[in-house]
Design a protein around this motif. Structure first.
Motif, PDB file in Angstrom:
ATOM      1  N   LEU A 230     -38.943 -37.511  33.040  1.00 32.23           N
ATOM      2  CA  LEU A 230     -40.184 -36.901  33.516  1.00 32.23           C
ATOM      3  C   LEU A 230     -40.088 -36.556  35.000  1.00 32.23           C
ATOM      4  CD1 LEU A 230     -42.786 -39.171  31.680  1.00 32.23           C
ATOM      5  CD2 LEU A 230     -42.467 -36.711  31.318  1.00 32.23           C
ATOM      6  N   ILE A 231     -39.513 -37.467  35.776  1.00 38.74           N
ATOM      7  CA  ILE A 231     -39.371 -37.246  37.220  1.00 38.74           C
ATOM      8  C   ILE A 231     -38.453 -36.046  37.478  1.00 38.74           C
ATOM      9  CG2 ILE A 231     -38.426 -38.233  39.345  1.00 38.74           C
ATOM     10  CD1 ILE A 231     -39.360 -41.015  38.114  1.00 38.74           C
ATOM     11  N   ASN A 232     -37.327 -35.999  36.766  1.00 35.01           N
ATOM     12  CA  ASN A 232     -36.392 -34.885  36.941  1.00 35.01           C
ATOM     13  C   ASN A 232     -37.032 -33.555  36.558  1.00 35.01           C
ATOM     14  OD1 ASN A 232     -34.362 -36.604  37.818  1.00 35.01           O
ATOM     15  ND2 ASN A 232     -33.507 -36.882  35.768  1.00 35.01           N
ATOM     16  N   ARG A 233     -37.834 -33.587  35.503  1.00 35.61           N
ATOM     17  CA  ARG A 233     -38.510 -32.367  35.053  1.00 35.61           C
ATOM     18  C   ARG A 233     -39.497 -31.876  36.124  1.00 35.61           C
ATOM     19  NH1 ARG A 233     -41.398 -33.643  29.843  1.00 35.61           N
ATOM     20  NH2 ARG A 233     -39.373 -34.622  29.470  1.00 35.61           N
ATOM     21  N   GLN A 234     -40.274 -32.839  36.672  1.00 36.23           N
ATOM     22  CA  GLN A 234     -41.232 -32.474  37.716  1.00 36.23           C
ATOM     23  C   GLN A 234     -40.524 -31.941  38.956  1.00 36.23           C
ATOM     24  OE1 GLN A 234     -44.624 -35.280  38.413  1.00 36.23           O
ATOM     25  NE2 GLN A 234     -43.687 -36.462  36.772  1.00 36.23           N
ATOM     26  N   GLU A 235     -39.406 -32.593  39.307  1.00 38.27           N
ATOM     27  CA  GLU A 235     -38.647 -32.172  40.477  1.00 38.27           C
ATOM     28  C   GLU A 235     -38.106 -30.759  40.286  1.00 38.27           C
ATOM     29  OE1 GLU A 235     -35.359 -34.267  43.433  1.00 38.27           O
ATOM     30  OE2 GLU A 235     -35.283 -34.683  41.279  1.00 38.27           O
ATOM     31  N   HIS A 236     -37.618 -30.487  39.063  1.00 35.56           N
ATOM     32  CA  HIS A 236     -37.087 -29.161  38.755  1.00 35.56           C
ATOM     33  C   HIS A 236     -38.171 -28.096  38.833  1.00 35.56           C
ATOM     34  CE1 HIS A 236     -34.380 -26.219  37.003  1.00 35.56           C
ATOM     35  NE2 HIS A 236     -35.288 -25.938  36.078  1.00 35.56           N
TER      36      HIS A 236
ATOM     37  N   LEU B 209     -40.887 -28.230  40.646  1.00 35.84           N
ATOM     38  CA  LEU B 209     -41.250 -28.039  42.043  1.00 35.84           C
ATOM     39  C   LEU B 209     -40.269 -27.103  42.750  1.00 35.84           C
ATOM     40  CD1 LEU B 209     -42.383 -31.626  43.109  1.00 35.84           C
ATOM     41  CD2 LEU B 209     -43.811 -29.589  43.021  1.00 35.84           C
ATOM     42  N   VAL B 210     -38.981 -27.305  42.449  1.00 30.64           N
ATOM     43  CA  VAL B 210     -37.961 -26.457  43.055  1.00 30.64           C
ATOM     44  C   VAL B 210     -38.142 -25.003  42.629  1.00 30.64           C
ATOM     45  CG1 VAL B 210     -35.486 -25.951  43.096  1.00 30.64           C
ATOM     46  CG2 VAL B 210     -36.281 -28.318  43.331  1.00 30.64           C
ATOM     47  N   GLU B 211     -38.451 -24.800  41.332  1.00 31.24           N
ATOM     48  CA  GLU B 211     -38.620 -23.445  40.819  1.00 31.24           C
ATOM     49  C   GLU B 211     -39.799 -22.715  41.481  1.00 31.24           C
ATOM     50  OE1 GLU B 211     -38.927 -23.672  36.583  1.00 31.24           O
ATOM     51  OE2 GLU B 211     -36.798 -23.245  36.325  1.00 31.24           O
ATOM     52  N   HIS B 212     -40.857 -23.526  41.772  1.00 30.78           N
ATOM     53  CA  HIS B 212     -42.044 -22.912  42.368  1.00 30.78           C
ATOM     54  C   HIS B 212     -41.912 -22.788  43.895  1.00 30.78           C
ATOM     55  CE1 HIS B 212     -43.780 -23.964  38.404  1.00 30.78           C
ATOM     56  NE2 HIS B 212     -44.532 -22.894  38.637  1.00 30.78           N
TER      57      HIS B 212
END
Length: 395
Positions: free
Chosen positions: A384-390, A392-395
């Motif tokens: 979940l953390i990695n998904r959120q981090e990814h 954030l990077v995309e946005h």
């Protein structure tokens, strides 16, 4: 005695207490993670400790070198979880467990099985595997609570029988964000969250204090330690941190334990109970005007306590998942990989994902089963953390 977590906040304060009462204690073993080998070596020399252990096996060469330089040629060095458990279970009169995290459960069990009195500052032992811990006891009253809140309750319970207890009242400082609304917390940084207004603690405990997850864990611990249902445990915000917790009795009397915020007091009592030692910590100064305030908990801004109550009502497995997922989320926040509000949100998401598979048998059959559930909770939290981090990077 043996000290587990000797280089951490609890361990170093315990050694300060022991310095004032050297006639009462002989330290037979020290355990640490391995990040502070110079400090561990200094402790071994100062207290003539015959054996030390570190969790991190890679820290052994540096530790041996530090011991050699410090002149501790007599100190034996061991490493790994089994070495830690061996020292914890070596049969000392008292074992102080100041380890952070559920990794502290096995050493707690080893100490109890060896007949040692366990001074317990590792709340995760109770939260993650409470019944595994309690069934390891070889006699009644073998656990001395060291958390300031549980020590306060433990002391206050001397005023009546179990049947006379109406409710337990756990106090919370409110942390650095007391009075904040949820929408104000979106941009909180680790540096802000690590600035606690009244207590000096390790980083994980300090972050837990800021989210009030520590109060959630303390509700779970209090319910299991003192055999009181969660519906009879209240949390009140007391920013001065003078009243460390209270017990309300059926006749309307409320008994509390008061002192300036200083962990040396509950540590000392954990080591010496039922006796009290002198020259431990300063008492309240009654010659000066003071004001103690109490406020209701804002469950909307700080949902961690309610989440912990839900897990406590569900099963021991739920509370283990709560703790494991929270540890992962806190570390991710400290590493600037997760926003502040994402800590408790991630924990709740993991619990929701795993809820169905946690139902059924509510208790762990073994420490190994607990470890498997925890591993899965950590894995899902990381996903979940990695998904959120990814995202954030995309946005």
């Amino acid at each position: 005695m043996v000290i587990l977590g000797s280089t951490g906040s609890i361990g170093t304060q315990a050694l300060d207490v022991i310095d004032r009462h050297t006639d009462r204690f002989v330290i037979t073993g020290l355990v640490a993670g391995g990040a502070h080998v110079d400090l561990l070596a200094q402790q071994a020399v100062r207290y003539h400790v015959p054996q030390v252990a570190v969790y991190d096996e890679q820290a052994v060469p540096a530790l041996k070198q530090a011991l050699e330089q410090a002149g501790a040629h007599y100190t034996q060095v061991q490493a790994g979880a089994q070495a830690v458990n061996a020292i914890a279970g070596s049969g000392a009169d008292v074992v102080l467990n100041g380890i952070t995290g559920s990794v502290g459960l096995e050493p707690s069990i080893a100490a109890l099985q060896a007949g040692s009195q366990l001074a317990l500052a590792n709340k995760e032992s109770v939260v993650a595997g409470g019944h595994l811990l309690f069934r390891a006891q070889v006699r009644d009253d073998q656990i001395n609570p060291v958390d300031s809140e549980h020590s306060a309750i433990w002391q206050s319970l001397r005023s009546g029988t179990h049947g006379e207890v109406s409710r337990l009242v756990i106090t919370a400082s409110g942390g650095p964000f007391r009075g904040w609304k949820r929408e104000d917390m979106r941009d909180i940084t680790p540096e802000q969250a690590l600035h606690h207004p009244t207590w000096h603690m390790g980083p994980v405990v300090t972050i837990n204090s800021s989210t009030l997850m520590n109060k959630g864990l303390e509700v779970i611990e209090a319910s299991r330690l003192f055999d009181i249902g969660p519906d009879r445990i209240s949390v009140t915000v007391h920013p001065q941190s003078i009243v460390h917790s209270m017990v309300e009795f059926v006749d309307g009397a409320t008994i509390g334990q008061m002192s300036p915020p200083d962990m040396r007091l509950p540590i000392a009592l954990g080591l010496s109970a039922p006796d009290r030692m002198d020259d431990v910590a300063a008492a309240c100064d009654w010659t000066k005007a003071a004001q103690w305030t109490f406020e209701p908990l804002d469950d909307e801004a700080f949902p961690a306590v309610d989440l912990a109550r839900q897990c406590l009502a569900a099963s021991e497995k739920h509370t283990a998942v709560l703790n494991a997922a929270n540890e992962q989320a806190v570390h991710a926040f400290l590493d600037h990989r997760l926003p502040y509000l994402g800590i408790v949100d991630t924990v709740k998401a993991v619990i929701d994902e795993m809820d169905a598979e946690l139902r059924g048998n509510p208790l762990f059959a073994s420490v190994e089963e607990m470890g498997q559930i925890e591993h899965e909770a950590r894995r899902r939290a990381d996903d979940l953390i990695n998904r959120q981090e990814h995202e954030l990077v995309e946005h």
